[in-house]
Write a protein that holds these residues in place. Structure first.
Motif, PDB file in Angstrom:
ATOM      1  N   PRO A 184      31.866  65.362  47.766  1.00 32.26           N
ATOM      2  CA  PRO A 184      32.074  66.444  48.740  1.00 32.26           C
ATOM      3  C   PRO A 184      31.142  67.621  48.465  1.00 32.26           C
ATOM      4  O   PRO A 184      30.626  67.795  47.360  1.00 32.26           O
ATOM      5  CB  PRO A 184      33.539  66.840  48.515  1.00 32.26           C
ATOM      6  N   SER A 217      34.325  72.508  48.423  1.00 31.42           N
ATOM      7  CA  SER A 217      35.396  71.513  48.423  1.00 31.42           C
ATOM      8  C   SER A 217      35.698  71.124  46.978  1.00 31.42           C
ATOM      9  O   SER A 217      34.777  70.891  46.200  1.00 31.42           O
ATOM     10  CB  SER A 217      34.982  70.259  49.201  1.00 31.42           C
ATOM     11  N   MET A 268      37.772  65.442  44.856  1.00 28.17           N
ATOM     12  CA  MET A 268      38.818  64.744  45.601  1.00 28.17           C
ATOM     13  C   MET A 268      39.305  63.541  44.796  1.00 28.17           C
ATOM     14  O   MET A 268      38.506  62.800  44.207  1.00 28.17           O
ATOM     15  CB  MET A 268      38.282  64.268  46.948  1.00 28.17           C
ATOM     16  N   SER A 308      26.372  65.682  51.422  1.00 25.76           N
ATOM     17  CA  SER A 308      26.709  67.090  51.239  1.00 25.76           C
ATOM     18  C   SER A 308      26.209  67.661  49.918  1.00 25.76           C
ATOM     19  O   SER A 308      26.359  68.855  49.675  1.00 25.76           O
ATOM     20  CB  SER A 308      28.232  67.284  51.313  1.00 25.76           C
TER      21      SER A 308
END
Length: 433
Positions: A268, A272, A275, A303
Motif C-alpha cells: 500500500p 496507509s 495491511m 503505490s
C-alpha cells in the motif's frame, strides 16, 4: 590530422565518457517516524550531479564522499546532504514544513544504490524463501530485485504457515513470499504479474467444515455454530483430483484440482498502514478469487517505488466465495513473470485470462464490492476500447457477468467480467480512431 592528435582526442573522449555515470537509488526519508520511499535517479558528470528525485528534477554536487542535492517541485526546494559509503548514502533531508512552507524541517534519510539491469535477455531465477511476511508493507526489505520480463520460480506455504514437508515455517494467517522489488515500477504505474505455473507440492490440503457468516441465513445460523472442525483432504496429483477424508459420508466423491493463489498484492501507498495478509483492497491482497490460476495475468496499481510484490495463500481448489472459510489450503510451486505499464490509472485489481476481462471489487459489503468492480470494468473498457460511459454501460447491461470471489475475509469480493470474444471488433475500431 596526425595520428597523435587522433589518439589524444580518443583518449579525451574516453575519459569524458567514463566520468559520466548513471545511478539509481532507493531513498528512505524518516518524516517524524514515518518512512517515505522515493526513487533517486542520478547522472554524475565529474563533480556535478543531475537527475530526478521522485520524478522531480534535481541538481547537485560531489566533493569526496560528501553529496549535496536539490530537487525542485512547485517552486519548493527539497535538499539532501549526505555521506556516501560504497552503495549507501546517509544524511539529512532539509524539506519545506508541510504546514508552513516558508519554514524548513530536517529529517534523517538513508539511500541504497540499486544494481544495474543485467545485460542480456530477461532472467529466470530460482528463489528459495528464507522467511515470510504476515503483512503487506513497504517497510519490509525486498527479498529480490527484478526487472520487467524476469521470471521467478519459487514456492509458497499454506495459510497456516506449513511447507511441503509438513514443517511449520511461519505464523499462520496467509504468510506471503516477498516482497519482490520490480525496478522501473513507480507510483501511478501498473504491475502485471503473469502466472505461468501453479502446482501443489504435497499430497494433502487442509480445510474446515464451516460456513461463513455472510452465507448464513436465519435457518442456518443457529446450527452453523457447531461447525468449524478441521478437515484434511487427500490430493491425488497424478490424477488431478482432491478426495475427502475416508468414512466422512462423501466416499466416492472427488473434486478436480484447480490450483490458484489466494494472496497476491503490492505494498500500500504512503499514509496507509501495513495491511494484514488477511485483508484486501485496491492493492490486491487476500483476494481469494478462484480464477487467479495458471495462465492468468493480474494487474495491480503501483503505490510504492518498486511495487513490492507479495504472493502466497495457495489453494488446490476453491468454490466461489470460499464459503468454508478455508479453501483446500496447501503449499505450492509457483512460477511467475513481471511487466510494468507506465503511467496508467487503475481503480481496482484486474485479472485477465485468455478469454475474459475481470475487474475485482473488494469492500466491506457485497453492495459496495459490486460498485467497485463495475467502476473498474467500465474504466478498463474506456481505456483499452475507447468506449464512452454510455456505450460501456450498454455493453455491461447486455453481456457482463458478476461472480462472488470471496465471502470469507473482512472484505467481500465481487468480479465484474466480460468475455473477450465480444470485444475483438471493439479493439480494432478503437485502434482506427
Amino acid at each position: 590530422m596526425s595520428g597523435r592528435i587522433v589518439l589524444f582526442l580518443v583518449c579525451l573522449w574516453a575519459a569524458s565518457a567514463s566520468a559520466t555515470e548513471t545511478e539509481r537509488w532507493r531513498v528512505v526519508i524518516d518524516l517524524w517516524g514515518n518512512p517515505v520511499y522515493q526513487t533517486l535517479d542520478l547522472i554524475r558528470d565529474g563533480t556535478r550531479l543531475s537527475g530526478t528525485l521522485d520524478g522531480d528534477p534535481l541538481t547537485g554536487s560531489v566533493k569526496g564522499a560528501q553529496w549535496r542535492l536539490t530537487a525542485t517541485a512547485n517552486d519548493r526546494h527539497y535538499r539532501l546532504r549526505g555521506t556516501r559509503d560504497g552503495d549507501t548514502l546517509a544524511g539529512i533531508a532539509d524539506f519545506p514544513d508541510p504546514n508552513r512552507p516558508e519554514r524548513r524541517a530536517e529529517h534523517a534519510f538513508t539511500a541504497t544504490r540499486l544494481p544495474s539491469r543485467p545485460a542480456g535477455p530477461p532472467r529466470v531465477i530460482d528463489f528459495t524463501p528464507r522467511d515470510y511476511a504476515n503483512v503487506f508493507s513497504a517497510d519490509r526489505a525486498p527479498v529480490l530485485i527484478l526487472w520487467p520480463g524476469d521470471t521467478v520460480r519459487t514456492r509458497t506455504l499454506d495459510s497456516g504457515g506449513v511447507d511441503e514437508h509438513g514443517v511449520t515455517r511461519a505464523l499462520f494467517g496467509n504468510p506471503q513470499v516477498g516482497p519482490f522489488y520490480v525496478d522501473t515500477a513507480e507510483p501511478g504505474d501498473v504491475l502485471v504479474i503473469t502466472l505461468h505455473r501453479l502446482r501443489p507440492n504435497r499430497d494433502h490440503a487442509d480445510s474446515l467444515d464451516a460456513l461463513v457468516g455472510r452465507a448464513q441465513g436465519p435457518g442456518l445460523a443457529a446450527r452453523a455454530g457447531a461447525l468449524g472442525k478441521p478437515v484434511r483432504w487427500r490430493l491425488d496429483r497424478e490424477r488431478g483430483i482432491a478426495l475427502p477424508p475416508p468414512g466422512s459420508g462423501m466416499d466416492g466423491l472427488s473434486i478436480p484440482l484447480r490450483p490458484m493463489l489466494g494472496g497476491i498484492a503490492v505494498a500500500p501507498g504512503f499514509g496507509s498502514p501495513p495491511m494484514s495478509t488477511g485483508d484486501s483492497g485496491r492493492f490486491g491482497g487476500n483476494m481469494d478469487f478462484n480464477l487467479i490460476v495458471e495462465g492468468t495475468k493480474v494487474h495491480l496499481p503501483v503505490s510504492q517505488p518498486g511495487a513490492l510484490l507479495y504472493l502466497g495463500d495457495a489453494h488446490a481448489a476453491q468454490g466461489d466465495g470460499e464459503t468454508s472459510q478455508y479453501a483446500l489450503e496447501t503449499s505450492m510451486d509457483v512460477e511467475f513473470s513481471v511487466a510494468v505499464i507506465k503511467a496508467r490509472a487503475q481503480a481496482t485489481p484486474r485479472v485477465e485470462s485468455a478469454t475474459r476481462l475481470m475487474a475485482v471489487g473488494q469492500a466491506g459489503s457485497l453492495d459496495e464490492a459490486v460498485r467497485v468492480a463495475t467502476h473498474g470494468l467500465i474504466q478498463w473498457l474506456q481505456q483499452d476500447y475507447g468506449l464512452s460511459l454510455s456505450e460501456a454501460s450498454q455493453l455491461l447491461g447486455a453481456a457482463m457477468e458478476y461472480r462472488i470471489t470471496t465471502l470469507a475475509g473482512r472484505n467481500a469480493g465481487v468480479a465484474a467480467m466480460l468475455d473477450k470474444s465480444r470485444l475483438a471488433s471493439l479493439r480494432a475500431a478503437s485502434a482506427r480512431r
